[in-house]
Design a protein around this motif. Structure first.
Motif, mmCIF file in Angstrom:
data_model
loop_
_atom_site.group_PDB
_atom_site.id
_atom_site.type_symbol
_atom_site.label_atom_id
_atom_site.label_comp_id
_atom_site.label_asym_id
_atom_site.label_seq_id
_atom_site.Cartn_x
_atom_site.Cartn_y
_atom_site.Cartn_z
ATOM 1 N N ALA A 49 0.815 -1.217 0.000
ATOM 2 C CA ALA A 49 0.000 0.000 0.000
ATOM 3 C C ALA A 49 0.849 1.267 0.000
ATOM 4 C CB ALA A 49 -0.937 -0.008 1.204
ATOM 5 N N TYR A 53 -0.803 4.420 -5.973
ATOM 6 C CA TYR A 53 -1.421 3.923 -7.198
ATOM 7 C C TYR A 53 -0.397 3.392 -8.196
ATOM 8 C CZ TYR A 53 -5.862 5.896 -5.765
ATOM 9 O OH TYR A 53 -7.015 6.163 -5.092
ATOM 10 N N GLN A 63 -8.764 4.029 -14.402
ATOM 11 C CA GLN A 63 -9.923 4.804 -13.963
ATOM 12 C C GLN A 63 -10.810 5.159 -15.158
ATOM 13 O OE1 GLN A 63 -9.002 8.565 -12.109
ATOM 14 N NE2 GLN A 63 -10.766 8.352 -10.737
ATOM 15 N N ALA A 99 -10.262 -3.402 -9.981
ATOM 16 C CA ALA A 99 -10.794 -2.136 -9.475
ATOM 17 C C ALA A 99 -12.313 -2.127 -9.482
ATOM 18 C CB ALA A 99 -10.250 -0.968 -10.295
ATOM 19 N N ASN A 105 -8.699 1.764 -5.977
ATOM 20 C CA ASN A 105 -7.706 2.165 -4.978
ATOM 21 C C ASN A 105 -6.368 1.552 -5.361
ATOM 22 O OD1 ASN A 105 -7.406 -0.512 -3.628
ATOM 23 N ND2 ASN A 105 -9.559 -0.138 -3.087
#
Length: 168
Positions: A49, A53, A63, A99, A105
């Motif tokens: 994490a 991205y 996206q 996603a 995320n």
């Protein structure tokens, strides 16, 4: 058709299915594969994490791909579907599906790449073991698992991990 020959001394017949014996060599082979996979998973997933991205260029493309099926199919970079990414969109499709399932995320984009890199280590072990034996398979798998550039690429959303996986 097999026939059984009976004599006064013994009766011989091969059993239809023999149970596999667990030998020391088989246990060591399994342990070698396990160590290689565990090492790869640890290096690929540890604090994943923190990478956010990953490459924002491909994150924006994912996206955009979530906006419409046309954008998804053609790997559109912008929401209007006018600009496409510079590579074939197959790896981005996997990220977009992730996603869509888990929400947009950083982890949804990076986990499929890390998973593909880990599975590639296992595939390499199996391929090399078949041709050169378990010790060579273990050496090849561990080399791939700990090579710094392989680990670095497996922790981003670039397409190179999927290319390596598919080539194996």
């Amino acid at each position: 058709m097999d026939t059984m020959i009976m004599t006064g001394e013994t009766t011989t017949a091969a059993p239809a299915v023999r149970a596999r014996r667990i030998t020391r060599a088989r246990v060591l082979e399994g342990a070698g594969l396990g160590v290689a996979l565990l090492t790869a998973a640890l290096l690929n997933f540890w604090n994943l994490a923190a990478n956010g991205y990953g490459n924002t260029y491909y994150a924006v493309a994912v996206q955009s791909m979530l906006q419409s099926f046309s954008n998804f199919w053609y790997g559109a970079y912008d929401a209007g579907g006018f600009i496409t990414v510079d590579k074939p969109p197959v790896a981005l499709w996997i990220q977009a599906i992730s996603a869509q399932v888990f929400g947009f995320n950083g982890l949804a984009l990076l986990v499929p790449e890390a998973l593909a890199g880990t599975v590639a280590v296992g595939l390499l072990y199996l391929l090399v073991r078949r041709a050169f034996g378990p010790l060579a398979g273990f050496a090849a798998a561990m080399t791939l698992a700990v090579t710094p550039i392989a680990v670095a690429v497996n922790r981003t959303n670039n397409m190179d991990t999927w290319l390596m996986f598919v080539l194996m």
